[in-house]
Design a protein around this motif. Structure first.
Motif, PDB file in Angstrom:
ATOM      1  N   LEU A  77      57.622 -32.948  65.064  1.00  0.00           N
ATOM      2  CA  LEU A  77      57.296 -34.473  65.666  1.00  0.00           C
ATOM      3  C   LEU A  77      56.294 -35.116  65.548  1.00  0.00           C
ATOM      4  CD1 LEU A  77      56.729 -35.073  69.560  1.00  0.00           C
ATOM      5  CD2 LEU A  77      55.495 -33.091  69.337  1.00  0.00           C
ATOM      6  N   LEU A  78      54.666 -34.450  64.406  1.00  0.00           N
ATOM      7  CA  LEU A  78      54.147 -35.735  63.816  1.00  0.00           C
ATOM      8  C   LEU A  78      54.538 -36.734  63.617  1.00  0.00           C
ATOM      9  CD1 LEU A  78      51.501 -36.877  63.559  1.00  0.00           C
ATOM     10  CD2 LEU A  78      51.010 -34.705  61.826  1.00  0.00           C
ATOM     11  N   GLU A  79      55.636 -35.740  62.338  1.00  0.00           N
ATOM     12  CA  GLU A  79      56.793 -37.353  61.768  1.00  0.00           C
ATOM     13  C   GLU A  79      57.586 -38.331  62.814  1.00  0.00           C
ATOM     14  OE1 GLU A  79      60.124 -34.871  59.726  1.00  0.00           O
ATOM     15  OE2 GLU A  79      60.147 -37.041  58.888  1.00  0.00           O
ATOM     16  N   GLN A  80      57.808 -37.426  63.967  1.00  0.00           N
ATOM     17  CA  GLN A  80      58.527 -38.612  64.403  1.00  0.00           C
ATOM     18  C   GLN A  80      57.841 -40.002  65.278  1.00  0.00           C
ATOM     19  OE1 GLN A  80      60.075 -36.978  67.535  1.00  0.00           O
ATOM     20  NE2 GLN A  80      61.569 -38.834  68.334  1.00  0.00           N
ATOM     21  N   LYS A  81      56.513 -39.294  65.293  1.00  0.00           N
ATOM     22  CA  LYS A  81      55.643 -39.860  66.076  1.00  0.00           C
ATOM     23  C   LYS A  81      55.324 -41.449  65.145  1.00  0.00           C
ATOM     24  CE  LYS A  81      54.373 -37.390  70.234  1.00  0.00           C
ATOM     25  NZ  LYS A  81      53.111 -36.981  71.048  1.00  0.00           N
ATOM     26  N   LEU A  82      54.258 -40.577  63.735  1.00  0.00           N
ATOM     27  CA  LEU A  82      54.014 -41.060  62.435  1.00  0.00           C
ATOM     28  C   LEU A  82      55.126 -42.008  62.101  1.00  0.00           C
ATOM     29  CD1 LEU A  82      51.892 -38.699  60.465  1.00  0.00           C
ATOM     30  CD2 LEU A  82      50.525 -41.071  62.033  1.00  0.00           C
ATOM     31  N   GLN A  83      56.228 -41.869  61.972  1.00  0.00           N
ATOM     32  CA  GLN A  83      57.668 -43.140  61.354  1.00  0.00           C
ATOM     33  C   GLN A  83      57.737 -44.084  62.246  1.00  0.00           C
ATOM     34  OE1 GLN A  83      58.870 -42.653  59.119  1.00  0.00           O
ATOM     35  NE2 GLN A  83      59.446 -40.918  58.251  1.00  0.00           N
ATOM     36  N   GLY A  84      57.477 -44.343  63.726  1.00  0.00           N
ATOM     37  CA  GLY A  84      57.117 -45.469  64.756  1.00  0.00           C
ATOM     38  C   GLY A  84      56.685 -45.650  64.433  1.00  0.00           C
ATOM     39  N   PHE A  85      54.844 -45.582  64.047  1.00  0.00           N
ATOM     40  CA  PHE A  85      53.442 -46.127  63.129  1.00  0.00           C
ATOM     41  C   PHE A  85      54.543 -46.922  61.726  1.00  0.00           C
ATOM     42  CE2 PHE A  85      49.627 -47.485  61.955  1.00  0.00           C
ATOM     43  CZ  PHE A  85      49.363 -47.016  60.872  1.00  0.00           C
ATOM     44  N   ILE A  86      54.326 -46.125  61.163  1.00  0.00           N
ATOM     45  CA  ILE A  86      54.691 -46.381  59.365  1.00  0.00           C
ATOM     46  C   ILE A  86      56.184 -48.047  59.424  1.00  0.00           C
ATOM     47  CG2 ILE A  86      55.753 -45.740  57.507  1.00  0.00           C
ATOM     48  CD1 ILE A  86      54.715 -42.969  58.276  1.00  0.00           C
ATOM     49  N   SER A  87      57.026 -47.907  60.670  1.00  0.00           N
ATOM     50  CA  SER A  87      57.522 -48.566  60.699  1.00  0.00           C
ATOM     51  C   SER A  87      57.631 -50.101  60.873  1.00  0.00           C
ATOM     52  CB  SER A  87      59.304 -48.477  61.478  1.00  0.00           C
ATOM     53  OG  SER A  87      58.088 -48.613  62.825  1.00  0.00           O
ATOM     54  N   GLN A  88      55.707 -49.816  61.641  1.00  0.00           N
ATOM     55  CA  GLN A  88      55.357 -51.096  62.129  1.00  0.00           C
ATOM     56  C   GLN A  88      54.774 -51.450  60.907  1.00  0.00           C
ATOM     57  OE1 GLN A  88      53.466 -50.768  65.681  1.00  0.00           O
ATOM     58  NE2 GLN A  88      55.574 -50.005  67.181  1.00  0.00           N
ATOM     59  N   ALA A 136      56.476 -36.353  53.768  1.00  0.00           N
ATOM     60  CA  ALA A 136      56.952 -35.671  53.129  1.00  0.00           C
ATOM     61  C   ALA A 136      56.468 -34.212  52.477  1.00  0.00           C
ATOM     62  CB  ALA A 136      57.555 -36.293  51.606  1.00  0.00           C
ATOM     63  N   GLN A 137      55.362 -34.483  51.613  1.00  0.00           N
ATOM     64  CA  GLN A 137      54.410 -33.046  51.780  1.00  0.00           C
ATOM     65  C   GLN A 137      54.022 -32.156  52.800  1.00  0.00           C
ATOM     66  OE1 GLN A 137      51.041 -34.300  49.802  1.00  0.00           O
ATOM     67  NE2 GLN A 137      52.038 -35.265  47.527  1.00  0.00           N
ATOM     68  N   LEU A 138      53.679 -32.807  53.805  1.00  0.00           N
ATOM     69  CA  LEU A 138      53.890 -32.273  55.142  1.00  0.00           C
ATOM     70  C   LEU A 138      54.780 -31.267  55.229  1.00  0.00           C
ATOM     71  CD1 LEU A 138      51.760 -30.233  57.159  1.00  0.00           C
ATOM     72  CD2 LEU A 138      52.602 -33.167  58.145  1.00  0.00           C
ATOM     73  N   LYS A 139      55.774 -32.302  55.340  1.00  0.00           N
ATOM     74  CA  LYS A 139      57.610 -31.591  55.510  1.00  0.00           C
ATOM     75  C   LYS A 139      57.880 -30.436  55.135  1.00  0.00           C
ATOM     76  CE  LYS A 139      62.175 -33.207  56.874  1.00  0.00           C
ATOM     77  NZ  LYS A 139      62.763 -33.767  56.885  1.00  0.00           N
ATOM     78  N   ALA A 140      57.185 -30.817  53.568  1.00  0.00           N
ATOM     79  CA  ALA A 140      58.221 -29.343  52.236  1.00  0.00           C
ATOM     80  C   ALA A 140      57.580 -28.395  52.845  1.00  0.00           C
ATOM     81  CB  ALA A 140      58.261 -30.466  51.166  1.00  0.00           C
ATOM     82  N   GLY A 141      56.360 -28.855  52.697  1.00  0.00           N
ATOM     83  CA  GLY A 141      55.465 -27.527  52.864  1.00  0.00           C
ATOM     84  C   GLY A 141      55.440 -26.549  54.214  1.00  0.00           C
ATOM     85  N   SER A 142      55.378 -27.259  55.825  1.00  0.00           N
ATOM     86  CA  SER A 142      55.634 -26.474  56.953  1.00  0.00           C
ATOM     87  C   SER A 142      57.806 -25.462  56.348  1.00  0.00           C
ATOM     88  CB  SER A 142      56.066 -26.862  57.654  1.00  0.00           C
ATOM     89  OG  SER A 142      56.456 -28.293  57.350  1.00  0.00           O
TER      90      SER A 142
END
Length: 722
Positions: free
Chosen positions: A323-334, A350-356
């Motif tokens: 969920l955090l990645e989804q929300k941050l992707q919106g910010f990163i895309s801007q 990417a690191q957070l996703k791999a670690g989780s």
């Protein structure tokens, strides 16, 4: 007198009203010509508020970021306050009809989708805001050009307004983004702190599980040794039982071997006593071991439950990370492509996703290992209970065996007293041996199960240790990634929140460039700008008309010489030319308020210009007559196009540009520009010298003509005339 002919010429003008009145009228021609033009066009833009312009507003409005946008109405309100034109706000049908009927010089239509198109900036296919400008060029071409300039100003103003709206919305979004990043940073910090605790806990768990694995191996080895001992004891009990059976077959052999039996029974008694002591010790220690095993089993169950709960939390953490990645992707895309912030955020995500993901996988393995450990501990506990049962039986049998062996020893001692007592004790010993064999067998079976359980326990603890090691590694990566994520998010929130936008900021983004119009020399209005051109034109036309009303050839009397003839004519013309120039200059200064850099030099240069044109007209008309006037008109036409009084010289056709340097008006316009606007008096004097050179050339030509004509017409009467 030398000026007698001149006085006759002057007297003839005064006495002849038909000549005097036209000359007086001609004196005012330059000011009528130049003054009327300059007065009419002195500052036409000062009267633009009288120019009728139709405004048609068809804009339907639009919604933008929960706000109603009505740019058409805003433009109409702004134009109503404007004094640029005489704006008339009418409907579309009436406006186009009146435009065709030449009631308006131009029409500006605001389309229906004007505001709607303003909201499409961030869409895939943004639409431009179109203003429809419809000039009536056949009505007046210059008004259409002026209107086009005004529409460009309106366009710039609207563009600035729209950009301000977008800038304000963008900065609001940056503020919301800063708050979101701040919250994400706090959450990431909490994740980092939790990950740190999780890392420490997983490290401790790994250490304890490693210790448990080592101890389980030692326990398994001890159980294996006990199993071997119990097997040996079982074999001994069997042998003892078999031996007692053989003893029961024949008393004679027992009697014969009584000495050996006594010795063996003593050893057996000692061995049984030691065995009993060992079994008692095992019996005493076994409850503690069982309690410990039960505690380990309970701990394993608790550990399994905790690991299952931890696995659930890890899956929640993975879902939260997604969920955090989804929300941050919106910010990163801007964020702009290629920016270091965008690259760093993508790396951290990417690191957070791999670690989780690794955490979830490790949690699954650890939970499975915990469940298996709990199962194996149950089997171990069951085996220990069976072992305890066998130990109890073995202890009972060992106690009986000890009693029997002691009685056997005593019976051997009393063997001689009687075989009956021996037989009785021998039966008891045989029964004890049977019980000992049964207890040893039970002990061997219980130790076998215990060996299996301890081996499974050792395998489970080893797997649990491996899983805990992976969990520790995953937690370390999560801790590092979450700490870096928290730092980056905190930096991003700080950078985003440091943007303080205001109306000045929005205006800066909407209109980042302003032009400082630093003029070298300022021309206040059209009249001042065109004065050099129209004044020169008026003086030339005045000189040309003067040649029509004043006879340039015929003398008022008989000239004494060619010079006298020339001087009388040129003197009258020059005087009228000076008066023309002074009247025109003074009316421009006093009547129209023309501002010049130097009044005396302006008057002087005007006189020089007038005399130059008088000399030119006198030469051509005197020498050529009416064809000379035609030639002067041709020169006037050429001067109108090449003197750079209106458009720059470089903008006229290349074929006409070289002619400019051979015509006097070029230099009169340049000199008047210098004395009126720039104040470059050196440049003025350069042009004055050139004009005087033209004047000297034409004066010399006229003088030569009068000298030649005097010789032809008045040579014989020269001595009688004056």
């Amino acid at each position: 007198m030398r000026n007698k002919l001149f006085l006759k010429e002057f007297s003839a003008i005064l006495k002849n009203k038909k000549l005097l009145i036209p000359i007086i009228a001609v004196v005012f021609i330059p000011i009528l010509y130049s003054g009327m033009f300059l007065w009419a066009f002195w500052d036409p833009y000062d009267h633009l508020d009288d120019l009728p312009v139709a405004i048609v507003n068809e804009d339907a409005g639009a919604a933008f970021e929960d706000n109603e946008l009505h740019l058409g109405d805003d433009l109409v309100d702004k134009l109503k306050e404007s004094k640029d034109f005489n704006f008339q706000f009418v409907d579309k049908e009436e406006a186009y009809k009146d435009l065709n009927d030449q009631q308006y010089y131009m029409l500006v239509e605001i389309p229906k989708d004007f505001s709607k198109n303003a909201t499409t900036l961030l869409e895939d296919n943004p639409q431009k805001m179109n203003l429809i400008y419809v000039p009536n060029e056949s009505y007046n071409f210059l008004s259409a050009q002026i209107g086009g300039t005004a529409v460009e100003k309106i366009k710039a103003s609207l563009s600035e307004k729209v950009t301000e709206t977008y800038a304000e919305t963008m900065f609001d979004k940056v503020g919301e983004l800063a708050d979101g990043i701040g919250q994400a940073s706090d959450g990431a910090l909490q994740i980092s702190e939790g990950a740190a605790d999780l890392k420490d806990g997983s490290d401790t768990l790994h250490e304890k599980l490693a210790l448990l694995a080592d101890k389980s191996i030692e326990f398994n080895n001890g159980v294996s040794s006990a199993r071997k001992g119990s097997e040996e004891m079982t074999e001994g009990a069997k042998s003892l039982s078999e031996g007692l059976g053989k003893l029961a077959e024949g008393q004679s052999e027992l009697s014969k071997a009584s000495d050996q039996l006594e010795s063996g029974s003593q050893k057996l008694s000692a061995g049984v006593t030691q065995t009993k002591a060992g079994i008692v010790t095992i019996k005493e220690k076994l409850p503690v071991m069982i309690d410990g095993t039960e505690q380990v089993e309970n701990g394993a169950k608790t550990l399994s439950s905790s690991l299952e709960q931890w696995q659930t939390e890890a899956q929640k953490l993975s879902g939260g990370t997604a969920l955090l990645e989804q929300k941050l992707q919106g910010f990163i895309s801007q964020l702009p492509d290629g920016s270091p912030e965008k690259a760093e955020l993508q790396t951290v995500l990417a690191q957070l996703k791999a670690g989780s993901a690794q955490l979830a996988e490790s949690a699954g393995k650890l939970s499975a290992g915990g469940a298996e450990l709990s199962q194996k501990m149950g089997q171990l506990n069951e085996g220990q209970l069976q072992l305890q049962q066998g130990i109890n039986q073995l202890a009972q049998g060992a106690s009986d065996l000890e009693t029997g062996s002691q009685q056997l020893v005593q019976g051997h001692k009393d063997f001689g007293a009687g075989m009956e007592t021996f037989a009785q004790k021998f039966g008891e010993a045989q029964a004890g041996a049977d019980r000992l064999a049964g207890g040893a067998a039970d002990l061997s079976g219980g130790l076998g199960k215990l060996t299996q359980g301890s081996a499974a326990f050792a395998d489970g603890t080893k797997q649990l240790e491996d899983g805990a090691g992976k969990v520790a590694e995953g937690n370390a990566q999560i801790y590092e990634g979450s700490a870096e994520l928290a730092n980056k998010l905190a930096d991003g929130a700080e950078n985003a929140s440091s943007v303080n936008a205001s109306d000045k900021t929005y205006n800066m983004m909407a209109n980042p460039v302003e032009i400082d119009n630093e003029k070298i020399t300022e021309v206040p209005n059209y009249g001042t700008g065109f004065a050099p051109y129209f004044l020169s034109l008026g003086l030339f036309v005045g000189a040309l008309l003067l040649s029509i009303v004043f006879p340039l050839r015929e003398p008022a009397g008989v000239p004494r010489s060619g010079f006298s003839w020339f001087a009388s004519k040129f003197g009258i013309l020059a005087g009228i030319g000076i008066i023309q120039g002074l009247i025109a200059a003074l009316i421009l200064l006093l009547g129209l308020g023309l501002e010049v850099q130097s009044v005396p030099l302006f008057l002087l240069f005007t006189i020089i210009t007038s005399i130059t044109f008088i000399a030119l007209i006198q030469f051509f008309v005197t020498v050529m007559g009416d064809p000379g006037r035609f030639a002067a008109i041709i020169i006037l036409i050429l001067q109108l196009t090449t003197s750079a009084g209106t458009f720059p010289l470089e903008l006229i056709p290349n074929a006409l540009q070289p002619i400019s340097s051979y015509l006097p008006m070029t230099y009169s316009v340049s000199g008047l520009k210098a004395v009126i606007s720039s104040g470059n008096f050196d440049f003025m004097w350069e042009n004055a010298v050139i004009l005087l050179s033209f004047a000297a050339l034409f004066i010399a030509g006229t003088f030569v003509y009068f000298t030649a004509m005097h010789k032809k017409r008045f040579a014989a009467a020269a001595g009688q005339a004056d």
